[in-house]
Design a protein around this motif. Sequence first.
Motif, PDB file in Angstrom:
ATOM      1  N   ASP A 117       4.379   4.928   3.241  1.00  0.00           N
ATOM      2  CA  ASP A 117       3.626   3.806   2.679  1.00  0.00           C
ATOM      3  C   ASP A 117       4.272   2.471   3.022  1.00  0.00           C
ATOM      4  O   ASP A 117       3.581   1.493   3.306  1.00  0.00           O
ATOM      5  CB  ASP A 117       3.498   3.951   1.162  1.00  0.00           C
ATOM      6  CG  ASP A 117       2.695   5.176   0.757  1.00  0.00           C
ATOM      7  OD1 ASP A 117       1.785   5.569   1.516  1.00  0.00           O
ATOM      8  OD2 ASP A 117       2.983   5.742  -0.312  1.00  0.00           O
ATOM      9  N   ARG A 118       5.582   2.428   3.003  1.00  0.00           N
ATOM     10  CA  ARG A 118       6.282   1.177   3.353  1.00  0.00           C
ATOM     11  C   ARG A 118       6.087   0.842   4.825  1.00  0.00           C
ATOM     12  O   ARG A 118       5.924  -0.314   5.199  1.00  0.00           O
ATOM     13  CB  ARG A 118       7.763   1.293   3.019  1.00  0.00           C
ATOM     14  CG  ARG A 118       7.986   1.326   1.504  1.00  0.00           C
ATOM     15  CD  ARG A 118       9.410   1.227   1.150  1.00  0.00           C
ATOM     16  NE  ARG A 118       9.817  -0.166   1.325  1.00  0.00           N
ATOM     17  CZ  ARG A 118      10.998  -0.611   0.986  1.00  0.00           C
ATOM     18  NH1 ARG A 118      11.889   0.203   0.492  1.00  0.00           N
ATOM     19  NH2 ARG A 118      11.308  -1.877   1.167  1.00  0.00           N
ATOM     20  N   ILE A 119       6.136   1.857   5.680  1.00  0.00           N
ATOM     21  CA  ILE A 119       5.896   1.631   7.110  1.00  0.00           C
ATOM     22  C   ILE A 119       4.478   1.100   7.307  1.00  0.00           C
ATOM     23  O   ILE A 119       4.265   0.117   8.018  1.00  0.00           O
ATOM     24  CB  ILE A 119       6.112   2.928   7.913  1.00  0.00           C
ATOM     25  CG1 ILE A 119       7.574   3.367   7.859  1.00  0.00           C
ATOM     26  CG2 ILE A 119       5.658   2.734   9.359  1.00  0.00           C
ATOM     27  CD1 ILE A 119       7.815   4.759   8.405  1.00  0.00           C
ATOM     28  N   ALA A 120       3.517   1.749   6.660  1.00  0.00           N
ATOM     29  CA  ALA A 120       2.124   1.324   6.776  1.00  0.00           C
ATOM     30  C   ALA A 120       1.951  -0.112   6.308  1.00  0.00           C
ATOM     31  O   ALA A 120       1.294  -0.916   6.978  1.00  0.00           O
ATOM     32  CB  ALA A 120       1.218   2.265   5.969  1.00  0.00           C
ATOM     33  N   SER A 121       2.556  -0.433   5.197  1.00  0.00           N
ATOM     34  CA  SER A 121       2.450  -1.785   4.665  1.00  0.00           C
ATOM     35  C   SER A 121       3.058  -2.807   5.614  1.00  0.00           C
ATOM     36  O   SER A 121       2.483  -3.878   5.848  1.00  0.00           O
ATOM     37  CB  SER A 121       3.145  -1.855   3.299  1.00  0.00           C
ATOM     38  OG  SER A 121       3.142  -3.162   2.809  1.00  0.00           O
ATOM     39  N   SER A 122       4.208  -2.487   6.186  1.00  0.00           N
ATOM     40  CA  SER A 122       4.871  -3.436   7.083  1.00  0.00           C
ATOM     41  C   SER A 122       4.092  -3.624   8.380  1.00  0.00           C
ATOM     42  O   SER A 122       4.166  -4.678   9.004  1.00  0.00           O
ATOM     43  CB  SER A 122       6.301  -3.006   7.382  1.00  0.00           C
ATOM     44  OG  SER A 122       6.333  -1.883   8.227  1.00  0.00           O
ATOM     45  N   LEU A 123       3.306  -2.602   8.758  1.00  0.00           N
ATOM     46  CA  LEU A 123       2.500  -2.691   9.974  1.00  0.00           C
ATOM     47  C   LEU A 123       1.079  -3.165   9.708  1.00  0.00           C
ATOM     48  O   LEU A 123       0.327  -3.443  10.636  1.00  0.00           O
ATOM     49  CB  LEU A 123       2.446  -1.326  10.670  1.00  0.00           C
ATOM     50  CG  LEU A 123       3.771  -0.793  11.195  1.00  0.00           C
ATOM     51  CD1 LEU A 123       3.598   0.627  11.717  1.00  0.00           C
ATOM     52  CD2 LEU A 123       4.321  -1.706  12.276  1.00  0.00           C
ATOM     53  N   GLY A 124       0.709  -3.197   8.425  1.00  0.00           N
ATOM     54  CA  GLY A 124      -0.627  -3.630   8.057  1.00  0.00           C
ATOM     55  C   GLY A 124      -1.700  -2.592   8.362  1.00  0.00           C
ATOM     56  O   GLY A 124      -2.835  -2.936   8.674  1.00  0.00           O
TER      57      GLY A 124
END
Length: 83
Positions: free
Chosen positions: A4-11
């Motif tokens: 989820d953090r990766i997804a958030s940082s990549l948008g």
Amino acid sequence: MLVDRIASSLGIQSPMVRSAIAAILPAILAGITGVATKPGGGRQLTDVLGKQNTDILGDLGSIFGGAKQNDVAKSGTDTLRDL
């Protein structure tokens, strides 16, 4: 969760990140296997791995979306290029 953090940082959405991870890990492992089976490949892997930050796994949560994200991305790119 880390995905989820990766997804958030990549948008992007988390399922897309999961799919990307599932697709890229076998490719990376196949590449490493290819390097390891060549003459001198073991030494090449040892040299590349010796340059890596040994604390990165303990710091993954603070990397994605954090100040270190660009540095880690560059390091990963450089590592794959060296292989």
